[in-house]
Scaffold this active site. Structure first.
Site, PDB file in Angstrom:
ATOM      1  N   ASP A  11       7.267 -11.095   7.162  1.00 27.01           N
ATOM      2  CA  ASP A  11       7.284  -9.541   6.596  1.00 27.01           C
ATOM      3  C   ASP A  11       8.548  -9.546   5.962  1.00 27.01           C
ATOM      4  O   ASP A  11       9.567 -10.423   5.878  1.00 27.01           O
ATOM      5  CB  ASP A  11       7.574  -8.816   7.879  1.00 27.01           C
ATOM      6  CG  ASP A  11       7.482  -7.467   7.439  1.00 27.01           C
ATOM      7  OD1 ASP A  11       6.846  -6.850   6.637  1.00 27.01           O
ATOM      8  OD2 ASP A  11       8.253  -6.344   8.032  1.00 27.01           O
ATOM      9  N   SER A  12       8.480  -8.508   5.119  1.00 32.35           N
ATOM     10  CA  SER A  12       9.578  -8.062   4.510  1.00 32.35           C
ATOM     11  C   SER A  12      10.955  -7.804   5.069  1.00 32.35           C
ATOM     12  O   SER A  12      12.240  -7.940   4.617  1.00 32.35           O
ATOM     13  CB  SER A  12       9.466  -6.831   3.292  1.00 32.35           C
ATOM     14  OG  SER A  12       8.857  -5.948   3.942  1.00 32.35           O
ATOM     15  N   TYR A  43      10.049  -4.227  -0.107  1.00 30.70           N
ATOM     16  CA  TYR A  43       9.204  -4.856  -1.025  1.00 30.70           C
ATOM     17  C   TYR A  43       8.293  -3.680  -1.794  1.00 30.70           C
ATOM     18  O   TYR A  43       7.776  -3.967  -2.924  1.00 30.70           O
ATOM     19  CB  TYR A  43       8.359  -5.559  -0.141  1.00 30.70           C
ATOM     20  CG  TYR A  43       8.752  -7.213  -0.149  1.00 30.70           C
ATOM     21  CD1 TYR A  43      10.066  -7.406  -0.051  1.00 30.70           C
ATOM     22  CD2 TYR A  43       7.715  -8.155   0.100  1.00 30.70           C
ATOM     23  CE1 TYR A  43      10.639  -8.790   0.072  1.00 30.70           C
ATOM     24  CE2 TYR A  43       8.209  -9.534   0.249  1.00 30.70           C
ATOM     25  CZ  TYR A  43       9.701  -9.734   0.437  1.00 30.70           C
ATOM     26  OH  TYR A  43       9.994 -10.972   0.629  1.00 30.70           O
ATOM     27  N   GLY A  44       7.989  -2.728  -0.859  1.00 33.96           N
ATOM     28  CA  GLY A  44       6.673  -1.808  -1.177  1.00 33.96           C
ATOM     29  C   GLY A  44       6.868  -0.800  -2.403  1.00 33.96           C
ATOM     30  O   GLY A  44       5.964  -0.326  -2.780  1.00 33.96           O
ATOM     31  N   CYS A  74       3.353  -8.391   6.382  1.00 32.52           N
ATOM     32  CA  CYS A  74       3.618  -7.189   5.507  1.00 32.52           C
ATOM     33  C   CYS A  74       2.568  -7.085   4.671  1.00 32.52           C
ATOM     34  O   CYS A  74       1.876  -7.744   3.979  1.00 32.52           O
ATOM     35  CB  CYS A  74       4.615  -7.793   4.551  1.00 32.52           C
ATOM     36  SG  CYS A  74       5.237  -6.671   3.312  1.00 32.52           S
ATOM     37  N   THR A  76       2.371  -5.172   1.922  1.00 35.92           N
ATOM     38  CA  THR A  76       2.575  -5.170   0.347  1.00 35.92           C
ATOM     39  C   THR A  76       2.437  -6.715   0.003  1.00 35.92           C
ATOM     40  O   THR A  76       1.784  -6.929  -0.901  1.00 35.92           O
ATOM     41  CB  THR A  76       4.157  -4.675   0.302  1.00 35.92           C
ATOM     42  OG1 THR A  76       4.014  -3.411   0.649  1.00 35.92           O
ATOM     43  CG2 THR A  76       4.397  -4.729  -1.234  1.00 35.92           C
ATOM     44  N   GLU A 153      12.695   3.390   9.526  1.00 35.94           N
ATOM     45  CA  GLU A 153      14.074   2.246   9.963  1.00 35.94           C
ATOM     46  C   GLU A 153      15.411   3.172  10.278  1.00 35.94           C
ATOM     47  O   GLU A 153      16.250   2.561  10.802  1.00 35.94           O
ATOM     48  CB  GLU A 153      14.183   1.682   8.353  1.00 35.94           C
ATOM     49  CG  GLU A 153      13.099   0.539   8.172  1.00 35.94           C
ATOM     50  CD  GLU A 153      13.552  -0.515   7.382  1.00 35.94           C
ATOM     51  OE1 GLU A 153      14.778  -0.854   6.699  1.00 35.94           O
ATOM     52  OE2 GLU A 153      12.395  -1.289   7.193  1.00 35.94           O
ATOM     53  N   CYS A 200       0.530   0.018   6.540  1.00 37.40           N
ATOM     54  CA  CYS A 200       1.858  -0.382   6.338  1.00 37.40           C
ATOM     55  C   CYS A 200       2.454  -0.698   7.805  1.00 37.40           C
ATOM     56  O   CYS A 200       2.155  -0.082   8.757  1.00 37.40           O
ATOM     57  CB  CYS A 200       2.671   0.850   5.687  1.00 37.40           C
ATOM     58  SG  CYS A 200       4.409   0.272   5.700  1.00 37.40           S
ATOM     59  N   THR A 201       3.325  -1.883   7.949  1.00 34.89           N
ATOM     60  CA  THR A 201       3.884  -2.296   9.171  1.00 34.89           C
ATOM     61  C   THR A 201       4.713  -1.102   9.944  1.00 34.89           C
ATOM     62  O   THR A 201       4.456  -1.240  11.136  1.00 34.89           O
ATOM     63  CB  THR A 201       4.772  -3.157   8.737  1.00 34.89           C
ATOM     64  OG1 THR A 201       5.898  -2.721   7.715  1.00 34.89           O
ATOM     65  CG2 THR A 201       4.343  -4.813   8.176  1.00 34.89           C
ATOM     66  N   HIS A 202       5.135  -0.521   9.085  1.00 36.97           N
ATOM     67  CA  HIS A 202       6.006   0.724   9.950  1.00 36.97           C
ATOM     68  C   HIS A 202       5.111   1.890  10.778  1.00 36.97           C
ATOM     69  O   HIS A 202       5.647   2.554  11.641  1.00 36.97           O
ATOM     70  CB  HIS A 202       7.171   1.240   9.006  1.00 36.97           C
ATOM     71  CG  HIS A 202       8.049   0.408   8.552  1.00 36.97           C
ATOM     72  ND1 HIS A 202       7.807  -0.790   8.047  1.00 36.97           N
ATOM     73  CD2 HIS A 202       9.612   0.304   8.658  1.00 36.97           C
ATOM     74  CE1 HIS A 202       8.945  -1.456   7.444  1.00 36.97           C
ATOM     75  NE2 HIS A 202      10.043  -0.881   8.062  1.00 36.97           N
TER      76      HIS A 202
HETATM   77  N1  DGL Z   1       6.329  -4.484   5.392  1.00 39.97           N
HETATM   78  C1  DGL Z   1       5.953  -3.304   4.274  1.00 39.97           C
HETATM   79  C2  DGL Z   1       4.473  -3.060   4.319  1.00 39.97           C
HETATM   80  O1  DGL Z   1       3.852  -3.180   5.193  1.00 39.97           O
HETATM   81  C3  DGL Z   1       6.778  -2.082   4.511  1.00 39.97           C
HETATM   82  C4  DGL Z   1       8.350  -2.255   4.212  1.00 39.97           C
HETATM   83  C5  DGL Z   1       8.497  -2.722   2.642  1.00 39.97           C
HETATM   84  O2  DGL Z   1       8.199  -1.750   1.775  1.00 39.97           O
HETATM   85  O3  DGL Z   1       8.950  -3.890   2.574  1.00 39.97           O
HETATM   86  O4  DGL Z   1       4.035  -2.857   3.129  1.00 39.97           O
END
Ligand code: DGL
Length: 299
Positions: A11-12, A43-44, A74, A76, A153, A200-202
């Protein structure tokens, strides 16, 4: 046949721990090696070429550590870099988008699905394409919600201000409400979705706030759970499942390209519990990464 090597989870940053959590639930005998590119997250909001290069460098580091399969947790990175990764490495690689898309397409009854994700994921239209692949009759409404990642976060997962931020971010998709909570007409066509995909992961960490805004007529599906199920199937099809002998303890290690203490504290804010074994890692030493020779892993 069994294979005791760990599953690599990339993951990012820390968000992919939502996917890791589902993997640990679904396949508790498996060992895992998680890599978060915290030094370069998020990363997004980055351009595709950066997401591609960073993802490749991070995945190289995981493959070098002899994992038996990789989950790109991730969204993204899956959207931008999954095909390149599948060309580059000789091991099974699973992304989060197709499992989530299939689940959403099978969940909707009125053939209207909403997808929320980072700007880069939405720009890629990867969820749109994957849902259409599964059922071309489904209308897909995509919407980016860039406010959510920094909010999660920061440990803001619930409360009146989180509810307000979620309502505001979802208003273009679900329609606007006035001060009294009544819908303002006309509603956008996307307000008629019956399924909302958290791309998205979050976002699973905001699930209750999102569900409260969406209301009881919209089913919430998330890619993390769907991916853990797809991984279980992948391991079984490939004869890659971990041995299940008594007393054998799976191991779980988290690597971060960033600061170990920062990783621990963000993960603690988001998940409430410590991830015990966090270690620093360096990625991208081989500058050839994105365009360089493919790494072939012997099976
Ligand atoms: N892990 C990213 C995703 O699932 C979210 C966090 C990021 O933007 O790095 O898209």
């Amino acid at each position: 046949v069994t294979d005791a090597r760990p599953i690599g989870v990339f993951d990012s940053g820390v968000g992919g721990l939502t996917v890791l959590r589902e993997i640990l639930r679904r396949t508790p005998d498996e060992s895992t090696l998680y890599l978060g590119d915290n030094a370069r997250a998020p990363y997004g909001t980055r351009p595709d070429r950066e997401v591609l290069r960073f993802s490749t460098e991070a995945l190289d580091a995981l493959v070098e550590r002899d994992v038996k399969a990789i989950v790109v947790a991730c969204n993204t990175s899956t959207a931008v870099a999954l095909s390149a990764a599948r060309r580059r490495y000789d091991l099974p690689i699973l992304g989060v988008i197709r499992p989530g898309a299939v689940t959403a397409a099978l969940t909707t009854r009125n053939r209207r699905v909403g997808v929320i994700a980072t700007p880069a994921t939405i720009r890629s239209r990867a969820y749109f394409g994957a849902i259409k692949d599964e059922n071309p009759a489904v209308e897909v409404y995509e919407h980016s919600t860039p406010a959510f990642v920094p909010m999660v976060e920061a440990g803001r997962l619930a409360g009146p201000d989180v509810d307000a931020a979620v309502a505001e971010a979802l208003a273009p998709l679900l329609g606007e409400r006035d001060a009294g909570g009544e819908f303002v007409f006309p509603l956008p066509p996307s307000a008629r979705i019956d399924t909302l995909l958290l791309g998205c992961t979050h976002y699973p960490l905001l699930r209750s706030a999102i569900a409260a805004v969406a209301g009881e007529h919209i089913a919430i599906v998330d890619s993390a759970t769907a991916t853990a199920s797809a991984l279980a199937e992948l391991l079984s099809i490939n004869g890659l499942e971990a041995p299940t002998e008594l007393r054998r303890q799976p191991t779980h290690v988290q690597l971060t390209t960033g600061d170990v203490a920062v990783f621990r504290s963000i993960a603690g804010r988001m998940f409430g519990d410590g991830f015990a074994d966090v270690q620093p890692v360096e990625v991208g030493r081989t500058s050839a990464a994105a365009g360089g020779p493919a790494i072939v892993v012997a099976r």
